[in-house]
Design an enzyme around this catalytic site. Structure first.
Site, PDB file in Angstrom:
ATOM      1  N   GLU A  59      47.994  37.906  44.032  1.00  0.00           N
ATOM      2  CA  GLU A  59      47.889  38.759  42.837  1.00  0.00           C
ATOM      3  C   GLU A  59      47.880  40.252  43.163  1.00  0.00           C
ATOM      4  O   GLU A  59      47.180  40.699  44.078  1.00  0.00           O
ATOM      5  CB  GLU A  59      46.620  38.407  42.059  1.00  0.00           C
ATOM      6  CG  GLU A  59      46.541  39.078  40.702  1.00  0.00           C
ATOM      7  CD  GLU A  59      45.598  38.354  39.773  1.00  0.00           C
ATOM      8  OE1 GLU A  59      46.092  37.572  38.941  1.00  0.00           O
ATOM      9  OE2 GLU A  59      44.370  38.543  39.885  1.00  0.00           O
ATOM     10  N   LYS A  61      46.527  43.263  41.745  1.00  0.00           N
ATOM     11  CA  LYS A  61      45.485  43.672  40.789  1.00  0.00           C
ATOM     12  C   LYS A  61      44.784  44.907  41.340  1.00  0.00           C
ATOM     13  O   LYS A  61      44.086  44.842  42.342  1.00  0.00           O
ATOM     14  CB  LYS A  61      44.478  42.535  40.580  1.00  0.00           C
ATOM     15  CG  LYS A  61      43.330  42.908  39.664  1.00  0.00           C
ATOM     16  CD  LYS A  61      42.491  41.706  39.281  1.00  0.00           C
ATOM     17  CE  LYS A  61      41.688  41.150  40.418  1.00  0.00           C
ATOM     18  NZ  LYS A  61      40.745  40.103  39.980  1.00  0.00           N
ATOM     19  N   LYS A 122      50.476  38.476  33.941  1.00  0.00           N
ATOM     20  CA  LYS A 122      49.032  38.255  33.788  1.00  0.00           C
ATOM     21  C   LYS A 122      48.464  39.275  32.795  1.00  0.00           C
ATOM     22  O   LYS A 122      48.369  40.458  33.085  1.00  0.00           O
ATOM     23  CB  LYS A 122      48.350  38.409  35.156  1.00  0.00           C
ATOM     24  CG  LYS A 122      46.854  38.095  35.142  1.00  0.00           C
ATOM     25  CD  LYS A 122      46.618  36.626  35.395  1.00  0.00           C
ATOM     26  CE  LYS A 122      45.124  36.344  35.523  1.00  0.00           C
ATOM     27  NZ  LYS A 122      44.582  36.748  36.827  1.00  0.00           N
ATOM     28  N   GLU A 171      45.343  28.534  30.954  1.00  0.00           N
ATOM     29  CA  GLU A 171      44.075  28.724  31.656  1.00  0.00           C
ATOM     30  C   GLU A 171      42.926  28.098  30.880  1.00  0.00           C
ATOM     31  O   GLU A 171      42.695  28.416  29.713  1.00  0.00           O
ATOM     32  CB  GLU A 171      43.812  30.218  31.844  1.00  0.00           C
ATOM     33  CG  GLU A 171      42.488  30.503  32.538  1.00  0.00           C
ATOM     34  CD  GLU A 171      42.319  31.981  32.820  1.00  0.00           C
ATOM     35  OE1 GLU A 171      43.105  32.522  33.608  1.00  0.00           O
ATOM     36  OE2 GLU A 171      41.411  32.602  32.224  1.00  0.00           O
ATOM     37  N   ASN A 191      40.096  28.411  35.590  1.00  0.00           N
ATOM     38  CA  ASN A 191      39.539  29.693  36.015  1.00  0.00           C
ATOM     39  C   ASN A 191      38.114  29.487  36.504  1.00  0.00           C
ATOM     40  O   ASN A 191      37.265  28.976  35.772  1.00  0.00           O
ATOM     41  CB  ASN A 191      39.555  30.695  34.855  1.00  0.00           C
ATOM     42  CG  ASN A 191      39.385  32.131  35.325  1.00  0.00           C
ATOM     43  OD1 ASN A 191      38.962  32.374  36.456  1.00  0.00           O
ATOM     44  ND2 ASN A 191      39.707  33.078  34.475  1.00  0.00           N
ATOM     45  N   GLU A 221      42.118  29.219  39.918  1.00  0.00           N
ATOM     46  CA  GLU A 221      42.193  30.669  39.784  1.00  0.00           C
ATOM     47  C   GLU A 221      40.845  31.339  40.060  1.00  0.00           C
ATOM     48  O   GLU A 221      39.820  30.919  39.546  1.00  0.00           O
ATOM     49  CB  GLU A 221      42.615  31.052  38.361  1.00  0.00           C
ATOM     50  CG  GLU A 221      43.863  30.373  37.839  1.00  0.00           C
ATOM     51  CD  GLU A 221      44.041  30.624  36.361  1.00  0.00           C
ATOM     52  OE1 GLU A 221      43.727  31.731  35.888  1.00  0.00           O
ATOM     53  OE2 GLU A 221      44.477  29.698  35.653  1.00  0.00           O
ATOM     54  N   SER A 222      40.877  32.372  40.853  1.00  0.00           N
ATOM     55  CA  SER A 222      39.747  33.286  41.075  1.00  0.00           C
ATOM     56  C   SER A 222      38.685  32.742  42.032  1.00  0.00           C
ATOM     57  O   SER A 222      38.436  31.536  42.098  1.00  0.00           O
ATOM     58  CB  SER A 222      39.068  33.669  39.758  1.00  0.00           C
ATOM     59  OG  SER A 222      39.976  34.261  38.865  1.00  0.00           O
TER      60      SER A 222
END
Length: 268
Positions: A59, A61, A122, A171, A191, A221-222
């Site tokens: 990602e 970000k 995103k 998500e 997530n 995710e994350s």
């Protein structure tokens, strides 16, 4: 702690209406129709994840509501291409400006720099207008977040995304959101970060894994920073692993990704 997601979505509604005044819906529809008529296609993100040895969605970000600036000077013409060179299966690019320091132009810039692998748009998508933005800037897929949509909205947005040739990463965060499968997403995301409090727990992916359709392309995710976690998530059935801060906080994010994969003992 205040619900950050509600704050972001409220601002997003204002922002989208302002964008429509700058570039009217009729004009952006025409631009996308012309693009699609020209034969422009984007690579499949779900297929890339299923075929990949790494499954890493790296990602881009630069900022987050919980951490502030992560890499304020991060360049979209350098980092995404470096991710691609160092083994990313796909790239996620934040396009929300106020809370994440992103822009649609970052995807355009990444594509012009030579990025050919799938790119995830995103953002907090709550309006069809944003799907046209995603297609116009060169994205392969869009993120739809169950927590900020009702099932009818999610299904409508997913349907329009598919009409535009975009894939959908749905998500989810909790068992109650499994019902959003009526949107027929191309990928199911879990997530690990609660979007209301921004508290992260990667165990959420393990809790949700058995609830997702068995043949689905699954994305965690994350909150992933340990290569061993990737191995465990693969065993739990996940195909993709969205990782941002772990790489973006490095002086050289692309190199950070390469070292991460070497630790996984994956030969590209």
């Amino acid at each position: 702690m205040k619900d950050i997601l509600q704050e972001i979505v409220a601002w997003k509604r204002i922002e989208v209406e302002a964008m429509k005044k700058v570039l009217p819906e009729r004009d952006i529809h025409t631009a996308v129709e012309d693009l699609m008529a020209s034969g422009s296609e984007v690579p499949s993100m779900s297929q890339a994840l299923r075929d990949s040895k790494t499954g890493i969605i790296a990602e881009f970000k630069r900022k987050s509501p919980s951490k502030g600036w992560i890499k304020e000077d991060g360049r979209a013409d350098i980092i995404p291409l470096d991710y691609q060179a160092n083994g990313a299966s796909a790239i996620s690019i934040l396009t929300d400006e106020k809370y994440f320091g992103g822009k649609d132009e970052f995807i355009v810039t990444a594509r012009k720099s030579g990025v050919t692998i799938p790119v995830l748009y995103k953002n907090f998508v709550i309006d069809e207008y944003q799907l046209f933005q995603a297609r116009l800037c060169g994205a392969s897929a869009v993120l739809l977040i169950a927590a900020d949509l009702d099932k009818r909205e999610c299904r409508q947005l997913a349907g329009m995304a598919h009409e535009l040739g975009l894939e959908v990463l749905l998500e989810t965060h909790s068992e109650s959101e499994i019902e959003y499968g009526v949107a027929e997403p191309d990928m199911w995301g879990v997530n690990n970060r609660n979007l209301g409090t921004f508290i992260t727990d990667v165990n959420n992916s393990f809790r949700m894994a058995e609830l997702l359709p068995k043949d689905a392309c699954k994305v965690s995710e994350s909150g992933i920073s340990n290569p061993e976690t990737i191995k465990e998530l693969r065993l739990a059935g996940f195909n993709g692993f969205l990782i941002g801060e772990c790489f973006m906080k490095e002086n050289d994010p692309g190199k950070g990704l390469g070292e991460f994969l070497r630790t996984l003992n994956i030969e590209l």
